[in-house]
Design a protein around this motif. Structure first.
Motif, PDB file in Angstrom:
ATOM      1  N   MET A   1      12.001  -6.686   5.556  1.00  0.00           N
ATOM      2  CA  MET A   1      10.821  -6.899   4.742  1.00  0.00           C
ATOM      3  C   MET A   1      11.022  -8.145   3.893  1.00  0.00           C
ATOM      4  O   MET A   1      12.046  -8.325   3.280  1.00  0.00           O
ATOM      5  N   SER A   2      10.022  -8.984   3.815  1.00  0.00           N
ATOM      6  CA  SER A   2      10.144 -10.198   3.018  1.00  0.00           C
ATOM      7  C   SER A   2       9.919  -9.876   1.550  1.00  0.00           C
ATOM      8  O   SER A   2       9.459  -8.801   1.199  1.00  0.00           O
ATOM      9  N   ASN A   3      10.206 -10.809   0.691  1.00  0.00           N
ATOM     10  CA  ASN A   3      10.025 -10.608  -0.738  1.00  0.00           C
ATOM     11  C   ASN A   3       8.642 -10.995  -1.220  1.00  0.00           C
ATOM     12  O   ASN A   3       8.389 -11.028  -2.406  1.00  0.00           O
ATOM     13  N   SER A   4       7.735 -11.342  -0.315  1.00  0.00           N
ATOM     14  CA  SER A   4       6.402 -11.729  -0.750  1.00  0.00           C
ATOM     15  C   SER A   4       5.678 -10.529  -1.347  1.00  0.00           C
ATOM     16  O   SER A   4       5.876  -9.399  -0.942  1.00  0.00           O
ATOM     17  N   HIS A   5       4.832 -10.798  -2.301  1.00  0.00           N
ATOM     18  CA  HIS A   5       4.172  -9.747  -3.068  1.00  0.00           C
ATOM     19  C   HIS A   5       3.379  -8.766  -2.205  1.00  0.00           C
ATOM     20  O   HIS A   5       3.548  -7.561  -2.356  1.00  0.00           O
ATOM     21  N   PRO A   6       2.521  -9.201  -1.267  1.00  0.00           N
ATOM     22  CA  PRO A   6       1.724  -8.247  -0.505  1.00  0.00           C
ATOM     23  C   PRO A   6       2.548  -7.280   0.332  1.00  0.00           C
ATOM     24  O   PRO A   6       2.135  -6.163   0.572  1.00  0.00           O
ATOM     25  N   SER A   7       3.713  -7.684   0.787  1.00  0.00           N
ATOM     26  CA  SER A   7       4.501  -6.797   1.638  1.00  0.00           C
ATOM     27  C   SER A   7       5.526  -5.981   0.853  1.00  0.00           C
ATOM     28  O   SER A   7       6.245  -5.178   1.427  1.00  0.00           O
ATOM     29  N   ALA A   8       5.619  -6.186  -0.453  1.00  0.00           N
ATOM     30  CA  ALA A   8       6.548  -5.403  -1.271  1.00  0.00           C
ATOM     31  C   ALA A   8       6.106  -3.945  -1.258  1.00  0.00           C
ATOM     32  O   ALA A   8       4.923  -3.640  -1.142  1.00  0.00           O
ATOM     33  N   GLY A   9       7.066  -3.030  -1.380  1.00  0.00           N
ATOM     34  CA  GLY A   9       6.741  -1.605  -1.425  1.00  0.00           C
ATOM     35  C   GLY A   9       5.882  -1.292  -2.632  1.00  0.00           C
ATOM     36  O   GLY A   9       5.938  -1.989  -3.652  1.00  0.00           O
ATOM     37  N   ILE A  10       5.110  -0.218  -2.532  1.00  0.00           N
ATOM     38  CA  ILE A  10       4.192   0.129  -3.621  1.00  0.00           C
ATOM     39  C   ILE A  10       4.935   0.422  -4.922  1.00  0.00           C
ATOM     40  O   ILE A  10       4.465   0.050  -5.992  1.00  0.00           O
ATOM     41  N   ASP A  12       7.680  -0.991  -5.983  1.00  0.00           N
ATOM     42  CA  ASP A  12       8.026  -2.300  -6.554  1.00  0.00           C
ATOM     43  C   ASP A  12       6.802  -2.961  -7.170  1.00  0.00           C
ATOM     44  O   ASP A  12       6.876  -3.543  -8.249  1.00  0.00           O
ATOM     45  N   ARG A  13       5.696  -2.877  -6.475  1.00  0.00           N
ATOM     46  CA  ARG A  13       4.466  -3.507  -6.970  1.00  0.00           C
ATOM     47  C   ARG A  13       3.977  -2.822  -8.248  1.00  0.00           C
ATOM     48  O   ARG A  13       3.540  -3.483  -9.183  1.00  0.00           O
ATOM     49  N   LEU A  14       4.071  -1.491  -8.305  1.00  0.00           N
ATOM     50  CA  LEU A  14       3.677  -0.776  -9.516  1.00  0.00           C
ATOM     51  C   LEU A  14       4.612  -1.122 -10.672  1.00  0.00           C
ATOM     52  O   LEU A  14       4.171  -1.273 -11.813  1.00  0.00           O
ATOM     53  N   ASN A  15       5.899  -1.273 -10.355  1.00  0.00           N
ATOM     54  CA  ASN A  15       6.883  -1.609 -11.378  1.00  0.00           C
ATOM     55  C   ASN A  15       6.592  -2.974 -12.015  1.00  0.00           C
ATOM     56  O   ASN A  15       6.908  -3.207 -13.171  1.00  0.00           O
TER      57      ASN A  15
END
Length: 113
Positions: A1-10, A12-15
């Motif tokens: 998985m790349s570190n780009s924002h759209p592909s980050a796990g939910i 991580d994105r919520l954090n």
């Protein structure tokens, strides 16, 4: 998985979310801005309490997202049904009620100097 924002796990994105509105947007939960304006911290704190009880290890991303969405919906519903004062998710509100249950000490005026 790349570190780009759209592909980050939910999680991580919520954090990384910086507002209650961002949580609702990321999870696709409808909300009344008036309720969120009054209870935003309470809703997020309650969601955090629900999240703390969850075990996500080994769960697939769609399942994690669905569970997070359900927790936000439940936390939001808690504050649609009653007020932050009634829910008492923060210690200061819990302590305020605990103090009301204690008998007050009586000091007669004649004792004051």
């Amino acid at each position: 998985m790349s570190n780009s924002h759209p592909s980050a796990g939910i999680l991580d994105r919520l954090n990384k979310a910086s507002s209650a509105e961002e949580f609702f947007s990321l999870l696709g939960v409808e909300y009344d801005p008036g309720i969120v304006n009054v209870a935003r911290l309470h809703i997020l704190k309650r969601m955090g309490q629900y999240l703390a009880k969850e075990q996500f290890a080994g769960a697939a991303e769609p399942d994690i997202r669905a569970r997070c969405k359900a927790m936000l919906e439940q936390a939001y519903a808690d504050f649609v049904a009653s007020s932050p004062i009634d829910q008492r998710v923060f210690k200061v509100l819990k302590d305020a009620v605990a103090d009301h249950d204690k008998p007050m000490a009586f000091v007669p005026l004649s004792e004051l100097k």
